[in-house]
Design an enzyme around this catalytic site. Structure first.
Site, PDB file in Angstrom:
ATOM      1  N   LYS A  79       2.504   2.285   2.404  1.00  0.00           N
ATOM      2  CA  LYS A  79       2.453   3.003   3.774  1.00  0.00           C
ATOM      3  C   LYS A  79       3.593   2.363   4.823  1.00  0.00           C
ATOM      4  O   LYS A  79       3.719   1.243   4.625  1.00  0.00           O
ATOM      5  CB  LYS A  79       1.105   2.617   4.273  1.00  0.00           C
ATOM      6  CG  LYS A  79      -0.135   3.615   3.993  1.00  0.00           C
ATOM      7  CD  LYS A  79      -1.286   3.092   4.819  1.00  0.00           C
ATOM      8  CE  LYS A  79      -2.347   4.466   4.981  1.00  0.00           C
ATOM      9  NZ  LYS A  79      -3.347   4.199   5.770  1.00  0.00           N
ATOM     10  N   LYS A  95       0.885  -1.233  -0.029  1.00  0.00           N
ATOM     11  CA  LYS A  95       0.259   0.028  -0.030  1.00  0.00           C
ATOM     12  C   LYS A  95       0.899   1.335   0.039  1.00  0.00           C
ATOM     13  O   LYS A  95       0.419   2.379   0.392  1.00  0.00           O
ATOM     14  CB  LYS A  95      -0.821   0.043   1.156  1.00  0.00           C
ATOM     15  CG  LYS A  95      -1.950  -0.963   1.378  1.00  0.00           C
ATOM     16  CD  LYS A  95      -2.881  -0.519   2.420  1.00  0.00           C
ATOM     17  CE  LYS A  95      -2.706  -0.695   3.662  1.00  0.00           C
ATOM     18  NZ  LYS A  95      -3.907  -0.245   4.567  1.00  0.00           N
TER      19      LYS A  95
HETATM   20  N1  C2G Z   1     -10.819   6.750   8.791  1.00  0.00           N
HETATM   21  C1  C2G Z   1     -11.946   7.381   9.126  1.00  0.00           C
HETATM   22  N2  C2G Z   1     -11.734   8.561   9.584  1.00  0.00           N
HETATM   23  C2  C2G Z   1     -10.225   9.067   9.664  1.00  0.00           C
HETATM   24  C3  C2G Z   1      -9.323   8.447   9.409  1.00  0.00           C
HETATM   25  C4  C2G Z   1      -9.532   7.040   9.257  1.00  0.00           C
HETATM   26  O1  C2G Z   1     -13.060   6.998   9.494  1.00  0.00           O
HETATM   27  N3  C2G Z   1     -10.149  10.410  10.004  1.00  0.00           N
HETATM   28  C5  C2G Z   1     -10.998   5.154   8.655  1.00  0.00           C
HETATM   29  C6  C2G Z   1     -10.586   4.897   7.219  1.00  0.00           C
HETATM   30  O2  C2G Z   1     -11.659   5.428   6.127  1.00  0.00           O
HETATM   31  C7  C2G Z   1     -10.618   3.370   7.235  1.00  0.00           C
HETATM   32  C8  C2G Z   1     -10.034   3.045   8.584  1.00  0.00           C
HETATM   33  O3  C2G Z   1     -10.427   4.323   9.475  1.00  0.00           O
HETATM   34  O4  C2G Z   1     -11.828   2.783   6.870  1.00  0.00           O
HETATM   35  C9  C2G Z   1      -8.689   2.678   8.715  1.00  0.00           C
HETATM   36  O5  C2G Z   1      -7.779   3.850   8.109  1.00  0.00           O
HETATM   37  P1  C2G Z   1      -6.422   3.510   7.479  1.00  0.00           P
HETATM   38  O6  C2G Z   1      -5.482   2.799   8.782  1.00  0.00           O
HETATM   39  O7  C2G Z   1      -5.911   4.465   6.923  1.00  0.00           O
HETATM   40  O8  C2G Z   1      -6.749   2.578   6.398  1.00  0.00           O
HETATM   41  P2  C2G Z   1      -6.517   2.164   4.979  1.00  0.00           P
HETATM   42  O9  C2G Z   1      -4.932   2.303   4.853  1.00  0.00           O
HETATM   43  O10 C2G Z   1      -7.306   2.990   4.073  1.00  0.00           O
HETATM   44  O11 C2G Z   1      -6.673   0.399   4.638  1.00  0.00           O
HETATM   45  O12 C2G Z   1      -7.774  -3.237   1.867  1.00  0.00           O
HETATM   46  C10 C2G Z   1      -8.088  -1.952   2.400  1.00  0.00           C
HETATM   47  C11 C2G Z   1      -7.098  -0.942   3.186  1.00  0.00           C
HETATM   48  O13 C2G Z   1      -6.258  -1.958   4.145  1.00  0.00           O
HETATM   49  C12 C2G Z   1      -7.723   0.142   3.925  1.00  0.00           C
END
Ligand code: C2G
Length: 129
Positions: free
Chosen positions: A46, A44
């Site tokens: 990340k 990703k």
């Molecule tokens: N989230 C949220 N509000 C924020 C930050 C994050 O609602 N201010 C939600 C994101 O939309 C996501 C979850 O928290 O649903 C986890 O965020 P991340 O760790 O950034 O997830 P991501 O890297 O987008 O991983 O296969 C799917 C991916 O693994 C999703």
């Protein structure tokens, strides 16, 4: 019982994550959180501050969470949903549309992100202190 699943890195666990998990748990009875492993984070592009084991321990301690599983690939969602008999896949609306292909086996719901908080913001704000 109604089972809900979600996916994410959940690094530097913050209220945005918690408010999402709280809303997801309210949609059913059992919430599975599939956390990106350090290897999948590389896919990703990340780099998380805490390693998978630490992120897993933190999310497992959240009262809305019933089970944490590892996310190793983009393609595992379909088998996760089938193997765990999941009814709903829910995720933040930054992913709107991305998982609609799974709506033949479960309900797919995109929930509004919490504004003004993100792991990236936290890192940036700390870096200039
Ligand atoms: N989230 C949220 N509000 C924020 C930050 C994050 O609602 N201010 C939600 C994101 O939309 C996501 C979850 O928290 O649903 C986890 O965020 P991340 O760790 O950034 O997830 P991501 O890297 O987008 O991983 O296969 C799917 C991916 O693994 C999703």
């Amino acid at each position: 019982i109604k089972k809900v699943i979600t996916y994410g890195t959940f690094d530097l666990f913050h209220v945005g994550h918690i408010r999402l998990l709280k809303r997801l748990k309210a949609l059913g009875d059992y919430l599975i959180v599939v956390i990106s492993t350090d290897g999948f984070n590389q896919l990703k592009d990340k780099k998380s501050f805490f390693c998978y084991e630490e992120r897993k321990e933190i999310v497992e301690s959240c009262k809305y969470v019933d089970l944490v599983l590892p996310e190793n690939t983009w393609e595992q969602k379909r088998s996760d949903i089938i193997n765990n008999k999941v009814n709903i896949l829910g995720i933040g609306d930054d992913w709107t549309g991305h998982f609609d292909d799974l709506n033949d086996i479960c309900e797919v719901i995109y929930l509004k992100r919490t504004e003004n908080v993100s792991t990236t913001d936290i890192k940036n704000k700390l870096s200039v202190i």
